[in-house]
Design a protein around this motif. Sequence first.
Motif: not given
Length: 400
Positions: A80-83, A48-57
């Motif tokens: 954003a979804t496949p990334a 769980l990373t901030w980068r993953g959360w930003l991509l989720g956002a």
Amino acid sequence: MSLRSALTPVVTRWRTANPYALDTALAALVLFAVSLQWMFPDEGDDPLTWRGWLLGAGTALPLIWRRRAPCAAACAVSVATPAQALLHAPPPDVMYGGMVVLYTLATVGKPWQRRMMLVCWVIGVVATMQHQSNKEPFEYAFHLMGIICAYALGMLTRVQRAYTTELEDRARRLERERAADTARARAEERSRIARDMHDILAHAVSLMVVQAEAGPVVVRKDPERAEATFDTIAATGRDAMAQLRKILGVLKEEQERANGTAVLRLPQPSVTALPGLIRQVGESTGLRVELRTTGEPCPLSSDTEVAVYRVVQEALTNTVKHARASRAVVGLHWAEERLTLTVTDDGRGPSSSQGGHGLIGIRERAAACGGDAETGSGPDGGFRVLVRLPAATDRQEALG
């Protein structure tokens, strides 16, 4: 109160609300759903990373512009979804943003946009699932069914909106046609009322004028005849007033009943009333009027019956007013289910004073009944009115 009636005001307010506010609320809801992985983390190999959360956002925030720029918003979510899935930071459990943009494009997008986006998402889901760790076979079906159902729901909404729009357009067209029909009926009724009032007044006033002009002469020479003349003037005036009161009374009654749509249903004169009309004109004016009938009479529609009477009335009125004639002949010739009506006199013939509303009304009446009218010089001089009218097509029409 039923559940449907309770939800109807809520749905109505939802549909009429500011679309930008609704899309912002939807984006916030999707962002909350995406953030649940960080609020309630489970054990797994994906960090769980901030980068993953930003991509989720990034899969949620573009939904704010999903109606202003649906294709751009769909492309942003599609990147954003496949990334997020390929970087394992972590991959989304449910593709909320993807289902929303697929639904949106299926609803409002162009055909090539929605088809291309559906194909890209199907391929993208299959491709990204290959890079996901601990994947299960049912997850393929879960994600694929999710995007396909979202797309199908959007297409269903699109069809429903198109159907609703077509129904609304049809209702508007029917309303315009109904308003046009009502306006046309009112115009025709006003024209018919104007013709009837013209015929009644012109005939009555003409007879009264003729009698009044002869009054001073006979007063000195024949007092008894003068008294009869004034009685005729009074009777003609009373008859005209009675007919006008009847027309106006029925008109007012029908207007109140039909909310302004006037449809008169008065007892109307017919061909059988012609002898009485001719007798009245002869007794009132001294004009010798003869009625000639040839052929076998056939049934006429009620409108045609009225037209025959009014045409004879108007023609004789013009003869009394303008022709300076001593004799007139009314001819009814029945042949081949058609009535040919002629009114001729031995007066001075056509003049500029005979081209007014009366002759126009004769032509209009004939045309309204499917016939035609001619006016002009008679074969032996004088003035002639010639009207050809069709007979009724069946017994029901003849009965009106």
